[in-house]
Every structure is written in C-alpha cells, then in structure tokens.
Scaffold this motif. Structure first.
Motif, PDB file in Angstrom:
ATOM      1  N   GLN A   1      -9.233  18.808  -1.969  1.00  0.00           N
ATOM      2  CA  GLN A   1      -8.315  19.625  -2.768  1.00  0.00           C
ATOM      3  C   GLN A   1      -8.273  19.160  -4.223  1.00  0.00           C
ATOM      4  O   GLN A   1      -8.266  19.976  -5.144  1.00  0.00           O
ATOM      5  CB  GLN A   1      -6.911  19.616  -2.172  1.00  0.00           C
ATOM      6  N   ARG A   2      -8.293  17.847  -4.441  1.00  0.00           N
ATOM      7  CA  ARG A   2      -8.295  17.336  -5.819  1.00  0.00           C
ATOM      8  C   ARG A   2      -9.576  17.720  -6.545  1.00  0.00           C
ATOM      9  O   ARG A   2      -9.551  18.056  -7.733  1.00  0.00           O
ATOM     10  CB  ARG A   2      -8.107  15.821  -5.829  1.00  0.00           C
TER      11      ARG A   2
ATOM     12  N   ASP B   1      -9.267  21.361  -7.387  1.00  0.00           N
ATOM     13  CA  ASP B   1      -8.351  21.526  -8.514  1.00  0.00           C
ATOM     14  C   ASP B   1      -9.034  21.160  -9.831  1.00  0.00           C
ATOM     15  O   ASP B   1      -8.860  21.850 -10.841  1.00  0.00           O
ATOM     16  CB  ASP B   1      -7.100  20.664  -8.329  1.00  0.00           C
TER      17      ASP B   1
ATOM     18  N   GLU C   1      -9.775  23.723 -12.925  1.00  0.00           N
ATOM     19  CA  GLU C   1      -9.342  23.433 -14.296  1.00  0.00           C
ATOM     20  C   GLU C   1     -10.532  23.484 -15.256  1.00  0.00           C
ATOM     21  O   GLU C   1     -10.430  23.999 -16.369  1.00  0.00           O
ATOM     22  CB  GLU C   1      -8.649  22.078 -14.369  1.00  0.00           C
TER      23      GLU C   1
END
Length: 124
Positions: free
Chosen positions: A55-56, A59, A63
């Motif tokens: 998930q990081r 993300d 971005e």
C-alpha cells in the motif's frame, strides 16, 4: 538561442500527450500496483506487514503520477501563454534537446542544478 519552431512545439506537445496517456493507462489497469487489493482469508502479522508495504508503494506511485500530471498541465499552460521553453529562473531559452529529454522542464540545466543544490541543503 532561437525560439522553438512550430514543428518542435508540436512534437513536444505530442510527447506530453503520450506521457499523460501512459500515466492514465498505468493508473487505470488491473495489473497496476495501484489496483485495490483483494480481500483474503484471515491474515497473520506477516501478511498485514506485506499489505502495508504494498500500500505504501502504491501510495508513492500514485503521488509520483499526480506530480507528473501536474507538471504536464503546467507545461501545457506555459505553451498556451507562450512561455514554454523559457527558463522560469533566468528567462533564457531552454534547449530543444533538454525539452525532448524532459518535456516538462521549466528551468534550463544550469538553473535546475542550482535549484537542486539549494533544495538538497534545505533537506539536510
């Protein structure tokens, strides 16, 4: 340094279009790391940790894509305003070869190096 020709501007606009299409396709595909994770059976701590890492990463990629799309929009706005290909710091023309390699460039190479040195000091 001469201004960009109509053909050069058209080629650079096509590059921006292709970059935007690539980004939108990457974000919208099921194979994308940004695709929603599927629900699975009961998970242990290792599964939860792995999901958090995934998930990081997703993300961070999202971005990155948002930043790229914002840079593309800004480059198009500079094109409309007749300011594309002009360094925002020193007002000198950005060489076509730099714009071919980096069509969203808003600074010449010298000013970009200075900007990066200043930014690196701010991060320390």
């Amino acid at each position: 340094m001469p201004e960009l020709t109509t053909q050069e501007l058209a080629a650079l606009a096509e590059q921006l279009d292709a970059s935007e299409a690539r980004i939108r396709a990457a974000v919208g595909t099921a194979a994308s790391p940004l695709a929603a994770p599927m629900q699975r059976e009961a998970r242990d701590d290792a599964d939860l940790a792995e999901e958090e890492v995934v998930q990081r990463q997703a993300d961070a990629m999202l971005e990155h894509y948002r930043t790229e799309l914002a840079d593309i929009r800004a480059a198009r706005e500079r094109m409309k305003a007749g300011q594309y290909g002009t360094c925002t710091d020193c007002s000198e023309a950005i060489p076509y070869s730099r714009l071919q390699a980096y069509p969203t460039a808003k600074r010449c190479a010298d000013c970009q190096r200075g900007h990066e040195r200043l930014f690196a000091r701010d991060r320390e």
